[in-house]
Design a protein around this motif. Structure first.
Motif, PDB file in Angstrom:
ATOM      1  N   THR A  52      29.859   6.937 -37.017  1.00  0.00           N
ATOM      2  CA  THR A  52      29.915   6.130 -38.239  1.00  0.00           C
ATOM      3  C   THR A  52      28.598   5.429 -38.574  1.00  0.00           C
ATOM      4  O   THR A  52      28.174   5.466 -39.736  1.00  0.00           O
ATOM      5  N   PRO A  53      27.897   4.793 -37.608  1.00  0.00           N
ATOM      6  CA  PRO A  53      26.620   4.149 -37.978  1.00  0.00           C
ATOM      7  C   PRO A  53      25.600   5.147 -38.546  1.00  0.00           C
ATOM      8  O   PRO A  53      24.911   4.845 -39.522  1.00  0.00           O
ATOM      9  N   GLU A  54      25.519   6.334 -37.934  1.00  0.00           N
ATOM     10  CA  GLU A  54      24.586   7.342 -38.451  1.00  0.00           C
ATOM     11  C   GLU A  54      25.021   7.810 -39.833  1.00  0.00           C
ATOM     12  O   GLU A  54      24.194   8.000 -40.727  1.00  0.00           O
ATOM     13  N   GLN A  55      26.321   7.987 -40.034  1.00  0.00           N
ATOM     14  CA  GLN A  55      26.837   8.390 -41.335  1.00  0.00           C
ATOM     15  C   GLN A  55      26.458   7.354 -42.393  1.00  0.00           C
ATOM     16  O   GLN A  55      26.009   7.701 -43.490  1.00  0.00           O
ATOM     17  N   GLU A  56      26.628   6.074 -42.069  1.00  0.00           N
ATOM     18  CA  GLU A  56      26.303   5.011 -43.020  1.00  0.00           C
ATOM     19  C   GLU A  56      24.813   4.984 -43.338  1.00  0.00           C
ATOM     20  O   GLU A  56      24.410   4.813 -44.492  1.00  0.00           O
ATOM     21  N   GLN A  57      23.973   5.183 -42.311  1.00  0.00           N
ATOM     22  CA  GLN A  57      22.526   5.184 -42.512  1.00  0.00           C
ATOM     23  C   GLN A  57      22.112   6.378 -43.378  1.00  0.00           C
ATOM     24  O   GLN A  57      21.302   6.239 -44.298  1.00  0.00           O
ATOM     25  N   LEU A  58      22.667   7.542 -43.108  1.00  0.00           N
ATOM     26  CA  LEU A  58      22.354   8.721 -43.914  1.00  0.00           C
ATOM     27  C   LEU A  58      22.842   8.560 -45.350  1.00  0.00           C
ATOM     28  O   LEU A  58      22.188   9.006 -46.293  1.00  0.00           O
ATOM     29  N   TYR A  59      23.983   7.916 -45.523  1.00  0.00           N
ATOM     30  CA  TYR A  59      24.495   7.683 -46.874  1.00  0.00           C
ATOM     31  C   TYR A  59      23.557   6.754 -47.656  1.00  0.00           C
ATOM     32  O   TYR A  59      23.254   7.006 -48.824  1.00  0.00           O
ATOM     33  N   ARG A  60      23.092   5.681 -46.979  1.00  0.00           N
ATOM     34  CA  ARG A  60      22.180   4.738 -47.657  1.00  0.00           C
ATOM     35  C   ARG A  60      20.886   5.437 -48.104  1.00  0.00           C
ATOM     36  O   ARG A  60      20.318   5.092 -49.125  1.00  0.00           O
ATOM     37  N   ASN A  61      20.423   6.407 -47.336  1.00  0.00           N
ATOM     38  CA  ASN A  61      19.158   7.096 -47.624  1.00  0.00           C
ATOM     39  C   ASN A  61      19.375   8.476 -48.250  1.00  0.00           C
ATOM     40  O   ASN A  61      18.454   9.293 -48.271  1.00  0.00           O
ATOM     41  N   ARG A  62      20.567   8.747 -48.763  1.00  0.00           N
ATOM     42  CA  ARG A  62      20.931  10.092 -49.229  1.00  0.00           C
ATOM     43  C   ARG A  62      19.989  10.640 -50.296  1.00  0.00           C
ATOM     44  O   ARG A  62      19.771  11.835 -50.370  1.00  0.00           O
ATOM     45  N   ARG A  63      19.395   9.803 -51.102  1.00  0.00           N
ATOM     46  CA  ARG A  63      18.521  10.287 -52.183  1.00  0.00           C
ATOM     47  C   ARG A  63      17.138  10.691 -51.686  1.00  0.00           C
ATOM     48  O   ARG A  63      16.396  11.347 -52.407  1.00  0.00           O
ATOM     49  N   HIS A  64      16.826  10.305 -50.456  1.00  0.00           N
ATOM     50  CA  HIS A  64      15.496  10.594 -49.914  1.00  0.00           C
ATOM     51  C   HIS A  64      15.545  11.586 -48.758  1.00  0.00           C
ATOM     52  O   HIS A  64      14.535  11.793 -48.092  1.00  0.00           O
ATOM     53  N   LEU A  65      16.688  12.181 -48.502  1.00  0.00           N
ATOM     54  CA  LEU A  65      16.830  13.096 -47.371  1.00  0.00           C
ATOM     55  C   LEU A  65      16.264  14.475 -47.705  1.00  0.00           C
ATOM     56  O   LEU A  65      16.439  14.972 -48.816  1.00  0.00           O
ATOM     57  N   ASP A  66      15.597  15.059 -46.709  1.00  0.00           N
ATOM     58  CA  ASP A  66      15.200  16.453 -46.862  1.00  0.00           C
ATOM     59  C   ASP A  66      16.423  17.325 -46.545  1.00  0.00           C
ATOM     60  O   ASP A  66      17.514  16.815 -46.268  1.00  0.00           O
ATOM     61  N   TRP A  67      16.231  18.641 -46.602  1.00  0.00           N
ATOM     62  CA  TRP A  67      17.363  19.547 -46.397  1.00  0.00           C
ATOM     63  C   TRP A  67      18.011  19.353 -45.038  1.00  0.00           C
ATOM     64  O   TRP A  67      19.243  19.321 -44.919  1.00  0.00           O
ATOM     65  N   ARG A  68      17.250  19.171 -43.975  1.00  0.00           N
ATOM     66  CA  ARG A  68      17.819  18.969 -42.636  1.00  0.00           C
ATOM     67  C   ARG A  68      18.632  17.676 -42.578  1.00  0.00           C
ATOM     68  O   ARG A  68      19.693  17.626 -41.960  1.00  0.00           O
ATOM     69  N   GLY A  69      18.139  16.650 -43.224  1.00  0.00           N
ATOM     70  CA  GLY A  69      18.864  15.383 -43.270  1.00  0.00           C
ATOM     71  C   GLY A  69      20.176  15.508 -44.026  1.00  0.00           C
ATOM     72  O   GLY A  69      21.204  14.952 -43.630  1.00  0.00           O
ATOM     73  N   ARG A  70      20.140  16.265 -45.140  1.00  0.00           N
ATOM     74  CA  ARG A  70      21.379  16.482 -45.903  1.00  0.00           C
ATOM     75  C   ARG A  70      22.376  17.306 -45.099  1.00  0.00           C
ATOM     76  O   ARG A  70      23.569  17.015 -45.103  1.00  0.00           O
ATOM     77  N   GLN A  71      21.880  18.335 -44.382  1.00  0.00           N
ATOM     78  CA  GLN A  71      22.777  19.122 -43.529  1.00  0.00           C
ATOM     79  C   GLN A  71      23.425  18.244 -42.470  1.00  0.00           C
ATOM     80  O   GLN A  71      24.624  18.354 -42.210  1.00  0.00           O
ATOM     81  N   ARG A  72      22.621  17.377 -41.861  1.00  0.00           N
ATOM     82  CA  ARG A  72      23.150  16.473 -40.823  1.00  0.00           C
ATOM     83  C   ARG A  72      24.213  15.557 -41.435  1.00  0.00           C
ATOM     84  O   ARG A  72      25.262  15.324 -40.834  1.00  0.00           O
TER      85      ARG A  72
END
Length: 162
Positions: A52-72
């Motif tokens: 959950t913490p990683e999910q929340e962090q990735l959600y907060r930065n979702r607009r700046h994620l590269d393809w690998r980050g979006r896949q994760r």
């Protein structure tokens, strides 16, 4: 000729007509199955809490994620959803046995019973070898089961005269 459909004795959504009351012997016989279910519940809850913490962090930065980050991010969402479904299934199985989950972190459950005519529960935690504790409903203190209860828990009917 009419056929009667096969139906479950307690279809989903219908409350049980009578509360479940388990004796000590039955609770102890159920323990291997209950322990397996509780272990699954604790593992699923742990997975959800870890991701959950990683999910929340990735959600907060979702607009700046590269393809690998979006896949994760997508993979974590799927893993959490799967763990939540598995948790719900295991919890439903446990409740179907009449056992109540008390704490999904340590894996504590209650087997409902009556002691001296009062609602109570036999208590067990993941890692314990046997059902060795009890408490009245509403109490959090787990009391050791007296050895004389091995032959029967005192009910209102067999209460000792004082």
């Amino acid at each position: 000729m009419s056929q009667t459909p096969h139906r479950a004795t307690n279809p989903a959504g219908k409350p049980r007509s009578k509360p479940i009351v388990l004796d000590l012997k039955t609770a102890r016989r159920m323990l291997p199955l209950v322990a397996s279910i509780v272990n699954d519940l604790v593992q699923h809850r742990r997975t959800i809490r870890q991701l959950t913490p990683e999910q929340e962090q990735l959600y907060r930065n979702r607009r700046h994620l590269d393809w690998r980050g979006r896949q994760r991010r997508y993979r974590i969402n799927e893993e959490i959803a799967s763990a939540e479904r598995s948790f719900a299934d295991a919890l439903s199985e446990l409740q179907g046995l009449g056992v109540q989950l008390v704490d999904d972190t340590v894996g504590e459950v209650d087997f409902p019973t009556k002691i001296l005519g009062r609602p109570a529960a036999f208590s067990w935690r993941l890692g314990e070898n046997n059902v060795s504790y009890w408490h009245y409903l509403g109490e959090t203190t787990r009391r050791p089961i007296p050895t004389e209860w091995e032959h029967g828990v005192p009910t209102a009917a067999n209460r000792p005269v004082r």
